[in-house]
Design a protein around this motif. Sequence first.
Motif, PDB file in Angstrom:
ATOM      1  N   SER A  65       0.836  -1.198   0.000  1.00 25.26           N
ATOM      2  CA  SER A  65       0.000   0.000   0.000  1.00 25.26           C
ATOM      3  C   SER A  65       0.868   1.244   0.000  1.00 25.26           C
ATOM      4  O   SER A  65       2.054   1.217   0.340  1.00 25.26           O
ATOM      5  N   GLY A  66       0.266   2.357  -0.395  1.00 25.89           N
ATOM      6  CA  GLY A  66       0.987   3.623  -0.424  1.00 25.89           C
ATOM      7  C   GLY A  66       1.174   4.202   0.958  1.00 25.89           C
ATOM      8  O   GLY A  66       0.868   3.573   1.983  1.00 25.89           O
ATOM      9  N   GLU A  67       1.664   5.442   0.997  1.00 24.41           N
ATOM     10  CA  GLU A  67       2.024   6.056   2.266  1.00 24.41           C
ATOM     11  C   GLU A  67       0.824   6.343   3.149  1.00 24.41           C
ATOM     12  O   GLU A  67       0.961   6.493   4.354  1.00 24.41           O
ATOM     13  N   ARG A  68      -0.362   6.407   2.596  1.00 25.33           N
ATOM     14  CA  ARG A  68      -1.569   6.614   3.391  1.00 25.33           C
ATOM     15  C   ARG A  68      -2.299   5.300   3.654  1.00 25.33           C
ATOM     16  O   ARG A  68      -3.453   5.304   4.075  1.00 25.33           O
ATOM     17  N   GLY A  69      -1.659   4.189   3.371  1.00 27.30           N
ATOM     18  CA  GLY A  69      -2.280   2.894   3.577  1.00 27.30           C
ATOM     19  C   GLY A  69      -3.278   2.514   2.506  1.00 27.30           C
ATOM     20  O   GLY A  69      -4.036   1.555   2.676  1.00 27.30           O
ATOM     21  N   LEU A  70      -3.288   3.240   1.397  1.00 25.82           N
ATOM     22  CA  LEU A  70      -4.228   2.976   0.317  1.00 25.82           C
ATOM     23  C   LEU A  70      -3.582   2.087  -0.737  1.00 25.82           C
ATOM     24  O   LEU A  70      -2.375   2.164  -0.973  1.00 25.82           O
ATOM     25  N   PRO A  71      -4.357   1.242  -1.412  1.00 25.73           N
ATOM     26  CA  PRO A  71      -3.819   0.514  -2.571  1.00 25.73           C
ATOM     27  C   PRO A  71      -3.295   1.507  -3.599  1.00 25.73           C
ATOM     28  O   PRO A  71      -3.818   2.629  -3.716  1.00 25.73           O
ATOM     29  N   PRO A  72      -2.278   1.116  -4.382  1.00 26.73           N
ATOM     30  CA  PRO A  72      -1.701   2.066  -5.343  1.00 26.73           C
ATOM     31  C   PRO A  72      -2.721   2.673  -6.294  1.00 26.73           C
ATOM     32  O   PRO A  72      -2.652   3.867  -6.605  1.00 26.73           O
ATOM     33  N   ARG A  73      -3.678   1.870  -6.749  1.00 22.03           N
ATOM     34  CA  ARG A  73      -4.674   2.418  -7.683  1.00 22.03           C
ATOM     35  C   ARG A  73      -5.531   3.485  -7.011  1.00 22.03           C
ATOM     36  O   ARG A  73      -5.831   4.531  -7.600  1.00 22.03           O
ATOM     37  N   GLU A  74      -5.928   3.245  -5.785  1.00 23.32           N
ATOM     38  CA  GLU A  74      -6.762   4.225  -5.082  1.00 23.32           C
ATOM     39  C   GLU A  74      -5.967   5.486  -4.788  1.00 23.32           C
ATOM     40  O   GLU A  74      -6.500   6.609  -4.880  1.00 23.32           O
ATOM     41  N   GLU A  75      -4.697   5.331  -4.452  1.00 23.01           N
ATOM     42  CA  GLU A  75      -3.886   6.499  -4.130  1.00 23.01           C
ATOM     43  C   GLU A  75      -3.724   7.410  -5.345  1.00 23.01           C
ATOM     44  O   GLU A  75      -3.913   8.623  -5.260  1.00 23.01           O
ATOM     45  N   ILE A  76      -3.376   6.829  -6.504  1.00 27.55           N
ATOM     46  CA  ILE A  76      -3.202   7.672  -7.687  1.00 27.55           C
ATOM     47  C   ILE A  76      -4.555   8.211  -8.149  1.00 27.55           C
ATOM     48  O   ILE A  76      -4.650   9.335  -8.649  1.00 27.55           O
ATOM     49  N   GLY A  77      -5.638   7.437  -7.932  1.00 27.96           N
ATOM     50  CA  GLY A  77      -6.961   7.923  -8.291  1.00 27.96           C
ATOM     51  C   GLY A  77      -7.354   9.145  -7.483  1.00 27.96           C
ATOM     52  O   GLY A  77      -7.961  10.092  -8.006  1.00 27.96           O
ATOM     53  N   ARG A  78      -7.032   9.147  -6.191  1.00 29.99           N
ATOM     54  CA  ARG A  78      -7.349  10.312  -5.358  1.00 29.99           C
ATOM     55  C   ARG A  78      -6.536  11.526  -5.791  1.00 29.99           C
ATOM     56  O   ARG A  78      -7.035  12.657  -5.777  1.00 29.99           O
ATOM     57  N   TYR A  79      -5.275  11.295  -6.155  1.00 29.87           N
ATOM     58  CA  TYR A  79      -4.454  12.409  -6.641  1.00 29.87           C
ATOM     59  C   TYR A  79      -5.076  13.004  -7.903  1.00 29.87           C
ATOM     60  O   TYR A  79      -5.229  14.229  -8.019  1.00 29.87           O
TER      61      TYR A  79
END
Length: 253
Positions: free
Chosen positions: A55-69
């Motif tokens: 998971s990314g730095e916020r504990g999110l899956p990579p897809r969700e993290e880039i999606g939020r960005y």
Amino acid sequence: MPGPWGAALYECRITHVRTAPIRNAFGHRTYLWLVDLDRLPPVPRPLRWLASFPSGERGLPPREEIGRYLAGEGIDLDGGRVLMLAHARSLGHAFNPLTVYWCHDRAGRPVCTVAEVRNTYGGRHRYLLHPDGRGRAEAAKEFYVSPYFPVDGRYRMVLPEPGERLALTVRLEREGGRPFTATLRGTRHPATTGRLLRAATRHPFSTWAVSAHIRLQGIALRLRGLPGHPRPGHPRPGHTCPGHTAQTKVPAP
């Protein structure tokens, strides 16, 4: 994406060339993954010490993290595919000076490219790009990467989506010339158990070596008397992760 895992491995050569204020060049070989963030490779459990996608730095899956960005930048892919080029975590470590995301809409059309840059101080910055048909894009430099360059100038990047060949280039342009160029060249192989074992055997401790090369080159430049530039004290909100202000690591070249 080739291979039974729906992913590709690129055996690569990375080169860094500095032309000013002193000349310095180095290169090293490694391997990188190209993965669909909606279909991360099903690496067998016994091999996950060689490759995992945490998971990314916020504990999110990579897809969700880039999606939020992207959502924060006003971009909705409507479920379209995102391809990521990066090192996987291997032997408990991963450091990606550059991670590239190629983002598509539901119909498969390219929407944007994200170039995510990290420094050895724990900071991160994402450049949202809209490349032309040849993968060319520009962006003002907004992130402190190396103490040997100030935060000014522009990047000219060539980041075409990889096929059989991987060919990426990032150039820094400052007043008076192009003092720094990084290139990444590689050949695609289907990601399989056998190919992962061969790559890991040919490039042992590959992710550790990335960090080591950067730090050793930074030390070499310092010993050659290259003057440094202090880091800005306050990065732009939302563009760097916590730890940007820590100063315990050796600087990148």
